[in-house]
Design an enzyme around this catalytic site. Sequence first.
Site, PDB file in Angstrom:
ATOM      1  N   HIS A   9      19.493 -27.773 -35.852  1.00  0.00           N
ATOM      2  CA  HIS A   9      20.814 -27.283 -36.239  1.00  0.00           C
ATOM      3  C   HIS A   9      21.881 -27.917 -35.352  1.00  0.00           C
ATOM      4  O   HIS A   9      21.924 -27.661 -34.141  1.00  0.00           O
ATOM      5  CB  HIS A   9      20.837 -25.759 -36.099  1.00  0.00           C
ATOM      6  CG  HIS A   9      22.135 -25.118 -36.423  1.00  0.00           C
ATOM      7  ND1 HIS A   9      22.908 -24.488 -35.465  1.00  0.00           N
ATOM      8  CD2 HIS A   9      22.804 -25.001 -37.596  1.00  0.00           C
ATOM      9  CE1 HIS A   9      23.992 -23.996 -36.035  1.00  0.00           C
ATOM     10  NE2 HIS A   9      23.960 -24.292 -37.325  1.00  0.00           N
ATOM     11  N   ARG A  10      22.685 -28.793 -35.943  1.00  0.00           N
ATOM     12  CA  ARG A  10      23.638 -29.617 -35.188  1.00  0.00           C
ATOM     13  C   ARG A  10      22.898 -30.458 -34.154  1.00  0.00           C
ATOM     14  O   ARG A  10      23.405 -30.743 -33.066  1.00  0.00           O
ATOM     15  CB  ARG A  10      24.736 -28.775 -34.549  1.00  0.00           C
ATOM     16  CG  ARG A  10      25.449 -27.852 -35.522  1.00  0.00           C
ATOM     17  CD  ARG A  10      26.490 -26.963 -34.867  1.00  0.00           C
ATOM     18  NE  ARG A  10      26.765 -25.798 -35.715  1.00  0.00           N
ATOM     19  CZ  ARG A  10      27.484 -24.755 -35.356  1.00  0.00           C
ATOM     20  NH1 ARG A  10      28.036 -24.722 -34.147  1.00  0.00           N
ATOM     21  NH2 ARG A  10      27.664 -23.734 -36.171  1.00  0.00           N
ATOM     22  N   GLU A  36      20.648 -31.048 -39.197  1.00  0.00           N
ATOM     23  CA  GLU A  36      21.804 -30.536 -39.932  1.00  0.00           C
ATOM     24  C   GLU A  36      23.042 -30.863 -39.120  1.00  0.00           C
ATOM     25  O   GLU A  36      23.027 -30.789 -37.892  1.00  0.00           O
ATOM     26  CB  GLU A  36      21.671 -29.014 -40.114  1.00  0.00           C
ATOM     27  CG  GLU A  36      22.795 -28.353 -40.888  1.00  0.00           C
ATOM     28  CD  GLU A  36      23.942 -27.874 -40.012  1.00  0.00           C
ATOM     29  OE1 GLU A  36      24.969 -27.457 -40.589  1.00  0.00           O
ATOM     30  OE2 GLU A  36      23.837 -27.920 -38.764  1.00  0.00           O
ATOM     31  N   ASP A  38      27.735 -31.264 -39.503  1.00  0.00           N
ATOM     32  CA  ASP A  38      28.931 -30.828 -40.216  1.00  0.00           C
ATOM     33  C   ASP A  38      29.913 -31.983 -40.310  1.00  0.00           C
ATOM     34  O   ASP A  38      30.099 -32.727 -39.340  1.00  0.00           O
ATOM     35  CB  ASP A  38      29.598 -29.676 -39.457  1.00  0.00           C
ATOM     36  CG  ASP A  38      28.615 -28.564 -39.124  1.00  0.00           C
ATOM     37  OD1 ASP A  38      28.372 -27.727 -39.993  1.00  0.00           O
ATOM     38  OD2 ASP A  38      28.082 -28.564 -37.992  1.00  0.00           O
ATOM     39  N   HIS A  51      31.887 -29.497 -36.086  1.00  0.00           N
ATOM     40  CA  HIS A  51      31.764 -28.219 -36.781  1.00  0.00           C
ATOM     41  C   HIS A  51      33.106 -27.527 -36.997  1.00  0.00           C
ATOM     42  O   HIS A  51      33.442 -27.126 -38.102  1.00  0.00           O
ATOM     43  CB  HIS A  51      30.834 -27.281 -36.017  1.00  0.00           C
ATOM     44  CG  HIS A  51      30.711 -25.929 -36.656  1.00  0.00           C
ATOM     45  ND1 HIS A  51      31.565 -24.878 -36.347  1.00  0.00           N
ATOM     46  CD2 HIS A  51      29.861 -25.461 -37.599  1.00  0.00           C
ATOM     47  CE1 HIS A  51      31.234 -23.823 -37.075  1.00  0.00           C
ATOM     48  NE2 HIS A  51      30.208 -24.146 -37.845  1.00  0.00           N
ATOM     49  N   GLU A 113      26.578 -30.735 -44.020  1.00  0.00           N
ATOM     50  CA  GLU A 113      27.405 -29.634 -44.492  1.00  0.00           C
ATOM     51  C   GLU A 113      28.834 -30.119 -44.667  1.00  0.00           C
ATOM     52  O   GLU A 113      29.458 -30.617 -43.722  1.00  0.00           O
ATOM     53  CB  GLU A 113      27.382 -28.443 -43.523  1.00  0.00           C
ATOM     54  CG  GLU A 113      28.254 -27.300 -44.041  1.00  0.00           C
ATOM     55  CD  GLU A 113      28.293 -26.085 -43.133  1.00  0.00           C
ATOM     56  OE1 GLU A 113      29.238 -25.271 -43.291  1.00  0.00           O
ATOM     57  OE2 GLU A 113      27.408 -25.944 -42.266  1.00  0.00           O
ATOM     58  N   LYS A 115      32.405 -29.412 -44.680  1.00  0.00           N
ATOM     59  CA  LYS A 115      33.203 -28.336 -44.080  1.00  0.00           C
ATOM     60  C   LYS A 115      34.556 -28.231 -44.782  1.00  0.00           C
ATOM     61  O   LYS A 115      35.608 -28.514 -44.209  1.00  0.00           O
ATOM     62  CB  LYS A 115      33.380 -28.593 -42.590  1.00  0.00           C
ATOM     63  CG  LYS A 115      32.097 -28.538 -41.785  1.00  0.00           C
ATOM     64  CD  LYS A 115      31.513 -27.142 -41.719  1.00  0.00           C
ATOM     65  CE  LYS A 115      32.394 -26.231 -40.903  1.00  0.00           C
ATOM     66  NZ  LYS A 115      31.781 -24.880 -40.745  1.00  0.00           N
ATOM     67  N   ASP A 233      18.462 -24.293 -33.222  1.00  0.00           N
ATOM     68  CA  ASP A 233      19.042 -24.989 -32.074  1.00  0.00           C
ATOM     69  C   ASP A 233      17.954 -25.490 -31.132  1.00  0.00           C
ATOM     70  O   ASP A 233      18.236 -26.291 -30.243  1.00  0.00           O
ATOM     71  CB  ASP A 233      19.957 -24.041 -31.288  1.00  0.00           C
ATOM     72  CG  ASP A 233      21.086 -23.462 -32.126  1.00  0.00           C
ATOM     73  OD1 ASP A 233      21.563 -24.150 -33.050  1.00  0.00           O
ATOM     74  OD2 ASP A 233      21.488 -22.310 -31.849  1.00  0.00           O
TER      75      ASP A 233
END
Length: 251
Positions: A9-10, A36, A38, A51, A113, A115, A233
């Site tokens: 995640h990120r 993943e 953003d 993000h 993602e 945004k 994470d």
Amino acid sequence: MPVPLIFGHRGASGAFPENTMIAFEEARNAGAAGIELDVQLTKDGQAVVIHDETLQRTTNGTGEVQDFTLAQLKKLDAGSWFATTYSQERIPSLEEVLQWMNRDGNNLRLNIELKNDIIPYDGLEEKVLALIAAYDAEERIILSSFNPDSLKRVRMLNPTIEIGYLIAGVPDLAVETAIRIGADAIHCQTEYALSRYAGKAGQAGLPLRIYTVNRPDVLMRLSEAGVDTVMTDEPGLLKGVPVHHTIRKLF
């Protein structure tokens, strides 16, 4: 029963500054199946990986991402907020990430993602799709957003790229909305995956990808529920968790 895929995640954002190249590389080193990130648009229309719509939390800049050019954003320190060791980290462009993904030995999938649920970036979908096409990366990409209209536009522009409808909490009509916009999966939190709607999603052929899972016991529960993917994470931690294959699937 398949073990859930692990996505960073990120990136490996528990131990490295989120949405930076070092976080992405360390997620790969930890054995993640994907990452993943953003994406937003700069003042000069470039897709950048960050993000927040504002710069304050994860850089030494202030203001909104959309008010700066890519060249201006590249001068910012995107790592010291996490630890001074990472003061040389910069905000990556999406193109940089796609170039990195094309290197030998990098087989990661990439969840982008969009945004655009707070700021409706004009042309974000087209620009991201154009970059994906330029790097021949469609087979490795998932596009997700909380904005169903944005995903509907993605589907109109590209009938085959994989789409994940992002939701928060346990909304009543997530499955119906996902079907309406042509999504391939629902990206949700743990409570949705363990709710009565999980069965409805399964019956509709919509896999569940769960964010953000950082505890082994939660991973075990989600594995029992038969989820497709967990985003974490801590990919190194969860990658090492033994998950049973024979537990009853809930949908």
